[in-house]
Structure formats: C-alpha cells, structure tokens
Design an enzyme around this catalytic site. Structure first.
Site, short mmCIF file in Angstrom:
data_model
loop_
_atom_site.label_atom_id
_atom_site.label_comp_id
_atom_site.label_asym_id
_atom_site.label_seq_id
_atom_site.Cartn_x
_atom_site.Cartn_y
_atom_site.Cartn_z
N TYR A 55 61.71 32.60 32.11
CA TYR A 55 61.15 33.10 30.85
C TYR A 55 60.20 32.15 30.14
O TYR A 55 59.48 32.59 29.25
CB TYR A 55 62.30 33.49 29.90
CG TYR A 55 62.95 34.77 30.31
CD1 TYR A 55 62.45 35.99 29.90
CD2 TYR A 55 64.05 34.76 31.16
CE1 TYR A 55 63.03 37.18 30.30
CE2 TYR A 55 64.64 35.95 31.57
CZ TYR A 55 64.12 37.15 31.14
OH TYR A 55 64.69 38.33 31.55
N GLY A 57 56.95 30.53 29.64
CA GLY A 57 55.60 30.77 30.15
C GLY A 57 55.29 32.25 30.05
O GLY A 57 55.95 32.99 29.31
N GLY A 59 55.20 36.10 30.69
CA GLY A 59 56.12 37.09 31.26
C GLY A 59 57.57 36.65 31.20
O GLY A 59 57.95 35.77 30.45
N HIS A 75 63.21 33.57 22.52
CA HIS A 75 61.91 33.50 21.87
C HIS A 75 61.05 34.71 22.26
O HIS A 75 60.40 35.32 21.40
CB HIS A 75 61.22 32.18 22.24
CG HIS A 75 59.94 31.96 21.52
ND1 HIS A 75 58.72 31.98 22.15
CD2 HIS A 75 59.68 31.70 20.21
CE1 HIS A 75 57.77 31.74 21.26
NE2 HIS A 75 58.33 31.56 20.08
N ASP A 120 59.48 30.76 16.06
CA ASP A 120 58.99 29.53 16.70
C ASP A 120 59.85 28.32 16.35
O ASP A 120 60.15 27.49 17.22
CB ASP A 120 57.54 29.28 16.31
CG ASP A 120 56.58 30.26 16.97
OD1 ASP A 120 57.01 31.04 17.84
OD2 ASP A 120 55.38 30.24 16.61
#
Length: 146
Positions: A55, A57, A59, A75, A120
C-alpha cells in the site's frame, strides 16, 4: 556565434524540454513528505516509503505485509473518505507545523483541508511508530499483494 555557444544553447533547450515533460508533484504529497520527516525526525528518507509493501506508494491491494504497510492502507482509506466528501486530497495544501512531538495541523477552518491534514498527520505518526523492514521495500506486488 561560436560553436561552443551553440552547444550550450542546445543543451539548455534540451534540458528545458525534458523538464517540461515531468509532471509537477501534487503539493499535498510534498507536504506529506515534510510531515513524515518531522514525525521520524529525519531518520529515514521519504522515498523509502514510496514503494513499500502493498500500500505504500501508488495504488494498493491485498493484505498489508506489516504494521508500516497497514499505516499506508489506513492513509489510502482516509484519502478515499476525503474524496467521498468531495475533497481532492492529493492537491490540497494546508497549514501545519513541526513540533518536538511531531507534526500538527495548524488552526484550519476549511473542512477538506482539516480532514486531509488530519489524514496526513496520523499517517506520518503511524509511520514513525512502525518498524521498517527492508525486505518489504520494492516487493513483487503480483505475488505478495493479492
């Protein structure tokens, strides 16, 4: 004009053409990188998280390979929730600061900015608290993430 000047001019033109074809990095992803650096106190470069597990990066699919990858899935899901609210999480800029205990969102009044900043900050702190396993960087996602 001297041949050397022509070569320099040609090199500059080629460089500019190459730079023009590189898409700009969405502002929020740049900010997210700063939040990660703040949370981990610069102990690991941001690019280490760009191709980690299933997960971290672009896609994502399958079952996260470890706690850090789970942070990335959370995230991603948070960004998905932001999009459902009509926000553009990868493009939104927001105010934040880096304190001794990590990053924090500043006094943000706009709903989308607040939501994305919270996504974030939570992810950056999650990254900082999760162990990094070098074996999970740049894995074959076709084998490990189905």
């Amino acid at each position: 004009m001297y041949p050397a000047h022509l070569l320099v001019l040609l090199a500059v033109c080629v460089s500019l053409l190459g730079a023009a074809s590189v898409p700009p990095q969405p502002l929020n992803l740049v900010q997210f990188g700063y939040l990660i650096q703040c949370a981990n106190h610069g102990s690991r470069a941001t690019w280490h998280y760009m191709d980690y597990g299933c997960y971290c990066g672009a896609g994502g699919s399958g079952t996260p390979v470890d706690d850090l990858d789970r942070c990335c899935k959370i995230h991603d899901d948070c960004y998905g929730d932001a999009e459902k609210k009509g926000c553009s999480p990868k493009m939104l800029a927001y105010d934040y600061y880096c304190g001794e205990n990590g990053p924090y969102c500043k006094n943000i009044k706009k709903e989308c900015q607040r939501f994305v900043c919270d996504c974030d900050v939570k992810a950056a702190k999650c990254f900082a608290g999760a162990p990094y396993n070098d074996a999970n960087w740049n894995i074959d996602t076709t084998k490990h993430c189905q």
